[in-house]
Design a protein around this motif. Structure first.
Motif, PDB file in Angstrom:
ATOM      1  N   ARG A 117       0.825  -1.194   0.000  1.00  0.00           N
ATOM      2  CA  ARG A 117       0.000   0.000   0.000  1.00  0.00           C
ATOM      3  C   ARG A 117       0.869   1.256   0.000  1.00  0.00           C
ATOM      4  NH1 ARG A 117      -5.446  -0.422   1.617  1.00  0.00           N
ATOM      5  NH2 ARG A 117      -6.127  -2.587   1.889  1.00  0.00           N
ATOM      6  N   PHE A 118       0.312   2.301  -0.551  1.00  0.00           N
ATOM      7  CA  PHE A 118       1.032   3.569  -0.632  1.00  0.00           C
ATOM      8  C   PHE A 118       1.124   4.225   0.733  1.00  0.00           C
ATOM      9  CE2 PHE A 118       0.720   8.266  -1.357  1.00  0.00           C
ATOM     10  CZ  PHE A 118       2.025   8.447  -1.788  1.00  0.00           C
ATOM     11  N   ASP A 119       2.343   4.559   1.116  1.00  0.00           N
ATOM     12  CA  ASP A 119       2.619   5.359   2.300  1.00  0.00           C
ATOM     13  C   ASP A 119       3.588   6.453   1.854  1.00  0.00           C
ATOM     14  OD1 ASP A 119       4.611   6.013   4.628  1.00  0.00           O
ATOM     15  OD2 ASP A 119       2.795   5.270   5.607  1.00  0.00           O
ATOM     16  N   ALA A 120       3.153   7.675   1.880  1.00  0.00           N
ATOM     17  CA  ALA A 120       3.926   8.770   1.297  1.00  0.00           C
ATOM     18  C   ALA A 120       5.321   8.889   1.899  1.00  0.00           C
ATOM     19  CB  ALA A 120       3.167  10.085   1.447  1.00  0.00           C
ATOM     20  N   ILE A 143       9.556   2.450 -11.261  1.00  0.00           N
ATOM     21  CA  ILE A 143       8.900   1.804 -10.136  1.00  0.00           C
ATOM     22  C   ILE A 143       7.544   1.261 -10.583  1.00  0.00           C
ATOM     23  CG2 ILE A 143       8.055   4.063  -9.315  1.00  0.00           C
ATOM     24  CD1 ILE A 143       8.184   2.885  -6.450  1.00  0.00           C
ATOM     25  N   GLU A 144       7.347  -0.040 -10.359  1.00  0.00           N
ATOM     26  CA  GLU A 144       6.098  -0.696 -10.714  1.00  0.00           C
ATOM     27  C   GLU A 144       5.307  -0.948  -9.432  1.00  0.00           C
ATOM     28  OE1 GLU A 144       4.469  -4.392 -13.459  1.00  0.00           O
ATOM     29  OE2 GLU A 144       6.408  -4.596 -12.456  1.00  0.00           O
ATOM     30  N   VAL A 145       4.149  -0.324  -9.334  1.00  0.00           N
ATOM     31  CA  VAL A 145       3.327  -0.446  -8.134  1.00  0.00           C
ATOM     32  C   VAL A 145       2.138  -1.351  -8.426  1.00  0.00           C
ATOM     33  CG1 VAL A 145       4.065   1.818  -7.343  1.00  0.00           C
ATOM     34  CG2 VAL A 145       1.943   1.603  -8.679  1.00  0.00           C
ATOM     35  N   GLY A 146       1.437  -1.713  -7.373  1.00  0.00           N
ATOM     36  CA  GLY A 146       0.304  -2.598  -7.551  1.00  0.00           C
ATOM     37  C   GLY A 146      -0.976  -2.039  -6.972  1.00  0.00           C
ATOM     38  N   HIS A 147      -0.982  -1.826  -5.665  1.00  0.00           N
ATOM     39  CA  HIS A 147      -2.207  -1.490  -4.957  1.00  0.00           C
ATOM     40  C   HIS A 147      -2.817  -0.188  -5.466  1.00  0.00           C
ATOM     41  CE1 HIS A 147      -4.873  -0.605  -1.512  1.00  0.00           C
ATOM     42  NE2 HIS A 147      -4.932  -1.920  -1.409  1.00  0.00           N
ATOM     43  N   GLU A 148      -4.139  -0.148  -5.490  1.00  0.00           N
ATOM     44  CA  GLU A 148      -4.864   1.007  -6.023  1.00  0.00           C
ATOM     45  C   GLU A 148      -4.602   2.282  -5.235  1.00  0.00           C
ATOM     46  OE1 GLU A 148      -9.017  -0.067  -3.622  1.00  0.00           O
ATOM     47  OE2 GLU A 148      -8.927  -0.202  -5.798  1.00  0.00           O
ATOM     48  N   SER A 149      -4.086   2.159  -4.014  1.00  0.00           N
ATOM     49  CA  SER A 149      -3.804   3.350  -3.211  1.00  0.00           C
ATOM     50  C   SER A 149      -2.708   4.210  -3.836  1.00  0.00           C
ATOM     51  CB  SER A 149      -3.408   2.945  -1.788  1.00  0.00           C
ATOM     52  OG  SER A 149      -2.269   2.093  -1.794  1.00  0.00           O
ATOM     53  N   PHE A 150      -1.921   3.644  -4.761  1.00  0.00           N
ATOM     54  CA  PHE A 150      -0.894   4.427  -5.445  1.00  0.00           C
ATOM     55  C   PHE A 150      -1.487   5.327  -6.526  1.00  0.00           C
ATOM     56  CE2 PHE A 150       1.871   1.274  -3.535  1.00  0.00           C
ATOM     57  CZ  PHE A 150       3.057   1.960  -3.317  1.00  0.00           C
TER      58      PHE A 150
END
Length: 266
Positions: A117-120, A143-150
């Motif tokens: 999860r995204f944590d700033a 950077i490859e992210v996954g969770h929708e929070s990004f």
């Protein structure tokens, strides 16, 4: 500005025997054969273990001028609970001998877990740990992210401030973010189908080609999801790396070459 199309790895058994590699081609010659027909290769092996400097030098010498290797960052960096504590592992990854690639060193891909999860504060600290140069070479980070929070403006702004590209990943469970945040773009196309000889049909290849051209020109592709304040800004074009990775992987070389033809080169 160059748009390169490529594949993930080069030692896939299903590519042998005439499917991509000619019948009788020595496995030792597969990299050279692939590199003559593609613009780039994403190396997945660097995700699992460190390589020897001699290996990077060998890959450099077996490939033509203008060819580029993207290196997938170590799992000991990206799979940890707190990315802000990854400094030592990043140092080991960068110090394994990647400088031997010289001007054939492409972007470094940092693939986060789909559940991350995204944590700033954490992401800001992680991006600050990524070195900007090594052995006299400029390092480019994706950077490859996954969770929708990004999928938010704050993450886009952090990536842009760090000059890191947000990977466009067509993978189930990964957020699609089209904002251009660096002077290059990175695509991982993962929806190939076995029944299509080129992995994607003509419409699919046209769609990906439009994405590539838009990012090369420096603006967000029309109709693609973007979240930053400067998503439509122009004048920030640059290189694009488009990799055919998963799905029907046996079709990846044909898909990469077909996309290159759509784009007028490799």
């Amino acid at each position: 500005m160059t748009i390169r199309t490529g594949i993930g790895g080069w030692t896939y058994p299903e590519w042998r025997g005439g499917a991509f590699y000619p019948e009788g081609l020595r496995q030792a010659d597969e990299l050279a054969y692939a590199a003559e027909r593609l613009g780039a290769i994403e190396v997945n092996g660097t995700f699992y273990r460190l390589q020897k400097p001699e290996s990077f030098a060998k890959w450099r010498d077996e490939t033509p001028d203008g060819f580029v290797f993207a290196l997938k960052g170590s799992r000991f960096v990206t799979n940890r609970k707190d990315l802000s504590q990854a400094g030592e592992s990043i140092g080991k990854f960068v110090g394994q001998g990647i400088g031997e690639l010289g001007d054939k060193l492409g972007p470094l891909l940092w693939q986060l877990a789909k559940t991350k999860r995204f944590d700033a504060d954490e992401i800001r600290a992680f991006l600050a740990l990524l070195p900007r140069e090594h052995a006299g070479l400029r390092l480019r980070h994706a950077i490859e992210v996954g969770h929708e929070s990004f999928a938010c403006a704050e993450f886009v702004d952090l990536a842009r401030e760090a000059g890191a590209a947000i990977v466009w990943s067509e993978d189930e469970g990964r957020a699609e973010i089209a904002d251009r945040t660096a002077d290059f773009a990175y695509l991982r196309c993962q929806k190939m189908r076995s029944k299509c000889t080129t992995g994607y049909d003509g419409d699919g290849l046209d769609r990906i080609a439009r994405l590539c051209r838009a990012w090369a020109d420096g603006h967000a592709p029309q109709g693609a999801p973007h979240f930053g304040d400067r998503a439509d800004s122009r004048g920030e074009g640059g290189d694009v790396f488009a990799f055919m990775i998963n799905g029907a992987k046996e079709r990846a070389p044909a898909a990469a070459m077909a996309l290159a033809e759509k784009l007028g080169g490799s």
